[in-house]
Design a protein around this motif. Structure first.
Motif, PDB file in Angstrom:
ATOM      1  N   MET A 161     101.159 109.742 -21.904  1.00 35.66           N
ATOM      2  CA  MET A 161     100.421 108.851 -21.012  1.00 35.66           C
ATOM      3  C   MET A 161     100.965 107.437 -21.238  1.00 35.66           C
ATOM      4  O   MET A 161     101.045 106.963 -22.358  1.00 35.66           O
ATOM      5  CB  MET A 161      98.918 108.907 -21.319  1.00 35.66           C
ATOM      6  CG  MET A 161      98.113 108.014 -20.426  1.00 35.66           C
ATOM      7  SD  MET A 161      96.308 107.937 -20.714  1.00 35.66           S
ATOM      8  CE  MET A 161      95.818 109.612 -20.849  1.00 35.66           C
ATOM      9  N   ASN A 162     101.294 106.764 -20.134  1.00 39.28           N
ATOM     10  CA  ASN A 162     101.781 105.398 -20.277  1.00 39.28           C
ATOM     11  C   ASN A 162     100.642 104.401 -20.113  1.00 39.28           C
ATOM     12  O   ASN A 162      99.498 104.776 -19.842  1.00 39.28           O
ATOM     13  CB  ASN A 162     102.924 105.124 -19.288  1.00 39.28           C
ATOM     14  CG  ASN A 162     102.483 105.235 -17.835  1.00 39.28           C
ATOM     15  OD1 ASN A 162     101.383 104.827 -17.490  1.00 39.28           O
ATOM     16  ND2 ASN A 162     103.342 105.777 -16.994  1.00 39.28           N
ATOM     17  N   LEU A 163     100.944 103.137 -20.279  1.00 37.45           N
ATOM     18  CA  LEU A 163      99.928 102.092 -20.254  1.00 37.45           C
ATOM     19  C   LEU A 163      99.216 102.029 -18.909  1.00 37.45           C
ATOM     20  O   LEU A 163      97.998 101.837 -18.850  1.00 37.45           O
ATOM     21  CB  LEU A 163     100.556 100.733 -20.587  1.00 37.45           C
ATOM     22  CG  LEU A 163      99.604  99.548 -20.650  1.00 37.45           C
ATOM     23  CD1 LEU A 163      98.511  99.796 -21.684  1.00 37.45           C
ATOM     24  CD2 LEU A 163     100.359  98.276 -20.979  1.00 37.45           C
ATOM     25  N   VAL A 164      99.941 102.239 -17.816  1.00 36.06           N
ATOM     26  CA  VAL A 164      99.329 102.213 -16.489  1.00 36.06           C
ATOM     27  C   VAL A 164      98.319 103.344 -16.348  1.00 36.06           C
ATOM     28  O   VAL A 164      97.208 103.142 -15.862  1.00 36.06           O
ATOM     29  CB  VAL A 164     100.410 102.291 -15.382  1.00 36.06           C
ATOM     30  CG1 VAL A 164      99.778 102.430 -14.012  1.00 36.06           C
ATOM     31  CG2 VAL A 164     101.324 101.077 -15.443  1.00 36.06           C
ATOM     32  N   ASP A 165      98.687 104.544 -16.788  1.00 35.46           N
ATOM     33  CA  ASP A 165      97.774 105.685 -16.730  1.00 35.46           C
ATOM     34  C   ASP A 165      96.536 105.435 -17.583  1.00 35.46           C
ATOM     35  O   ASP A 165      95.417 105.722 -17.173  1.00 35.46           O
ATOM     36  CB  ASP A 165      98.461 106.968 -17.218  1.00 35.46           C
ATOM     37  CG  ASP A 165      99.548 107.458 -16.293  1.00 35.46           C
ATOM     38  OD1 ASP A 165      99.528 107.097 -15.097  1.00 35.46           O
ATOM     39  OD2 ASP A 165     100.425 108.199 -16.768  1.00 35.46           O
ATOM     40  N   TYR A 166      96.745 104.902 -18.786  1.00 35.94           N
ATOM     41  CA  TYR A 166      95.627 104.627 -19.684  1.00 35.94           C
ATOM     42  C   TYR A 166      94.690 103.591 -19.070  1.00 35.94           C
ATOM     43  O   TYR A 166      93.472 103.758 -19.083  1.00 35.94           O
ATOM     44  CB  TYR A 166      96.147 104.140 -21.039  1.00 35.94           C
ATOM     45  CG  TYR A 166      95.047 103.756 -21.999  1.00 35.94           C
ATOM     46  CD1 TYR A 166      94.327 104.740 -22.674  1.00 35.94           C
ATOM     47  CD2 TYR A 166      94.704 102.425 -22.196  1.00 35.94           C
ATOM     48  CE1 TYR A 166      93.305 104.405 -23.542  1.00 35.94           C
ATOM     49  CE2 TYR A 166      93.674 102.082 -23.059  1.00 35.94           C
ATOM     50  CZ  TYR A 166      92.979 103.065 -23.721  1.00 35.94           C
ATOM     51  OH  TYR A 166      91.964 102.735 -24.567  1.00 35.94           O
ATOM     52  N   THR A 167      95.259 102.525 -18.533  1.00 37.57           N
ATOM     53  CA  THR A 167      94.452 101.473 -17.912  1.00 37.57           C
ATOM     54  C   THR A 167      93.662 102.030 -16.737  1.00 37.57           C
ATOM     55  O   THR A 167      92.463 101.759 -16.598  1.00 37.57           O
ATOM     56  CB  THR A 167      95.351 100.308 -17.449  1.00 37.57           C
ATOM     57  OG1 THR A 167      96.061  99.805 -18.583  1.00 37.57           O
ATOM     58  CG2 THR A 167      94.541  99.188 -16.828  1.00 37.57           C
ATOM     59  N   PHE A 168      94.303 102.832 -15.904  1.00 38.12           N
ATOM     60  CA  PHE A 168      93.641 103.448 -14.750  1.00 38.12           C
ATOM     61  C   PHE A 168      92.495 104.345 -15.211  1.00 38.12           C
ATOM     62  O   PHE A 168      91.383 104.274 -14.677  1.00 38.12           O
ATOM     63  CB  PHE A 168      94.670 104.260 -13.945  1.00 38.12           C
ATOM     64  CG  PHE A 168      94.099 104.968 -12.762  1.00 38.12           C
ATOM     65  CD1 PHE A 168      93.766 104.283 -11.608  1.00 38.12           C
ATOM     66  CD2 PHE A 168      93.889 106.343 -12.797  1.00 38.12           C
ATOM     67  CE1 PHE A 168      93.237 104.936 -10.508  1.00 38.12           C
ATOM     68  CE2 PHE A 168      93.363 107.011 -11.713  1.00 38.12           C
ATOM     69  CZ  PHE A 168      93.038 106.302 -10.559  1.00 38.12           C
ATOM     70  N   LEU A 169      92.743 105.153 -16.219  1.00 38.40           N
ATOM     71  CA  LEU A 169      91.719 106.055 -16.743  1.00 38.40           C
ATOM     72  C   LEU A 169      90.538 105.281 -17.314  1.00 38.40           C
ATOM     73  O   LEU A 169      89.382 105.597 -17.040  1.00 38.40           O
ATOM     74  CB  LEU A 169      92.314 106.975 -17.812  1.00 38.40           C
ATOM     75  CG  LEU A 169      91.357 107.953 -18.467  1.00 38.40           C
ATOM     76  CD1 LEU A 169      90.778 108.921 -17.445  1.00 38.40           C
ATOM     77  CD2 LEU A 169      92.060 108.720 -19.570  1.00 38.40           C
ATOM     78  N   MET A 170      90.823 104.237 -18.092  1.00 42.53           N
ATOM     79  CA  MET A 170      89.746 103.452 -18.696  1.00 42.53           C
ATOM     80  C   MET A 170      88.924 102.714 -17.627  1.00 42.53           C
ATOM     81  O   MET A 170      87.702 102.625 -17.747  1.00 42.53           O
ATOM     82  CB  MET A 170      90.306 102.458 -19.718  1.00 42.53           C
ATOM     83  CG  MET A 170      90.749 103.123 -21.002  1.00 42.53           C
ATOM     84  SD  MET A 170      89.473 104.147 -21.788  1.00 42.53           S
ATOM     85  CE  MET A 170      88.256 102.923 -22.223  1.00 42.53           C
ATOM     86  N   GLU A 171      89.573 102.197 -16.605  1.00 36.45           N
ATOM     87  CA  GLU A 171      88.833 101.542 -15.526  1.00 36.45           C
ATOM     88  C   GLU A 171      87.899 102.526 -14.839  1.00 36.45           C
ATOM     89  O   GLU A 171      86.742 102.208 -14.545  1.00 36.45           O
ATOM     90  CB  GLU A 171      89.800 100.928 -14.513  1.00 36.45           C
ATOM     91  CG  GLU A 171      90.498  99.687 -15.014  1.00 36.45           C
ATOM     92  CD  GLU A 171      91.575  99.183 -14.070  1.00 36.45           C
ATOM     93  OE1 GLU A 171      91.831  99.818 -13.020  1.00 36.45           O
ATOM     94  OE2 GLU A 171      92.180  98.142 -14.390  1.00 36.45           O
ATOM     95  N   ASN A 172      88.407 103.729 -14.567  1.00 36.65           N
ATOM     96  CA  ASN A 172      87.575 104.760 -13.939  1.00 36.65           C
ATOM     97  C   ASN A 172      86.436 105.178 -14.851  1.00 36.65           C
ATOM     98  O   ASN A 172      85.298 105.327 -14.406  1.00 36.65           O
ATOM     99  CB  ASN A 172      88.412 105.976 -13.554  1.00 36.65           C
ATOM    100  CG  ASN A 172      89.260 105.725 -12.338  1.00 36.65           C
ATOM    101  OD1 ASN A 172      88.906 104.910 -11.489  1.00 36.65           O
ATOM    102  ND2 ASN A 172      90.383 106.386 -12.253  1.00 36.65           N
ATOM    103  N   LEU A 173      86.729 105.351 -16.132  1.00 38.77           N
ATOM    104  CA  LEU A 173      85.703 105.742 -17.098  1.00 38.77           C
ATOM    105  C   LEU A 173      84.602 104.688 -17.169  1.00 38.77           C
ATOM    106  O   LEU A 173      83.416 105.014 -17.097  1.00 38.77           O
ATOM    107  CB  LEU A 173      86.314 105.950 -18.482  1.00 38.77           C
ATOM    108  CG  LEU A 173      85.332 106.223 -19.615  1.00 38.77           C
ATOM    109  CD1 LEU A 173      84.551 107.506 -19.367  1.00 38.77           C
ATOM    110  CD2 LEU A 173      86.063 106.283 -20.949  1.00 38.77           C
ATOM    111  N   MET A 174      84.980 103.427 -17.282  1.00 37.12           N
ATOM    112  CA  MET A 174      83.979 102.365 -17.392  1.00 37.12           C
ATOM    113  C   MET A 174      83.162 102.240 -16.104  1.00 37.12           C
ATOM    114  O   MET A 174      81.959 101.961 -16.149  1.00 37.12           O
ATOM    115  CB  MET A 174      84.645 101.035 -17.755  1.00 37.12           C
ATOM    116  CG  MET A 174      85.313 101.063 -19.124  1.00 37.12           C
ATOM    117  SD  MET A 174      84.289 101.740 -20.466  1.00 37.12           S
ATOM    118  CE  MET A 174      83.056 100.485 -20.607  1.00 37.12           C
TER     119      MET A 174
END
Length: 75
Positions: free
Chosen positions: A1-14
């Motif tokens: 998982m790259n930084l963009v994927d992680y950021t996208f996932l965390m935004e969706n999670l929050m």
């Protein structure tokens, strides 16, 4: 998982966490983000440990089902 994927996932999670009812969200965040035990949360919120377990389970089910829906919409 790259930084963009992680950021996208965390935004969706929050975003999903923000949609959870207040007391359930409080229980979930104390458990998953603050690292408190079920017993500690129960004492802090003045509820039974079983209530804490149930609220965490319901929060996780909500997040899981909605992340799955969002993931299918992205793909």
């Amino acid at each position: 998982m790259n930084l963009v994927d992680y950021t996208f996932l965390m935004e969706n999670l929050m975003g999903l966490v923000a949609q959870i009812p207040e007391r359930r969200r409080e229980t979930f965040t104390k458990s998953r983000f603050d690292g408190l035990s079920v017993k500690e949360i129960a004492q802090d919120m003045e509820v039974s440990p079983k209530t804490v377990e149930n609220q965490i389970t319901l929060a996780l089910k909500f997040i899981k089902s909605n992340l799955a829906v969002e993931n299918n919409q992205v793909n």
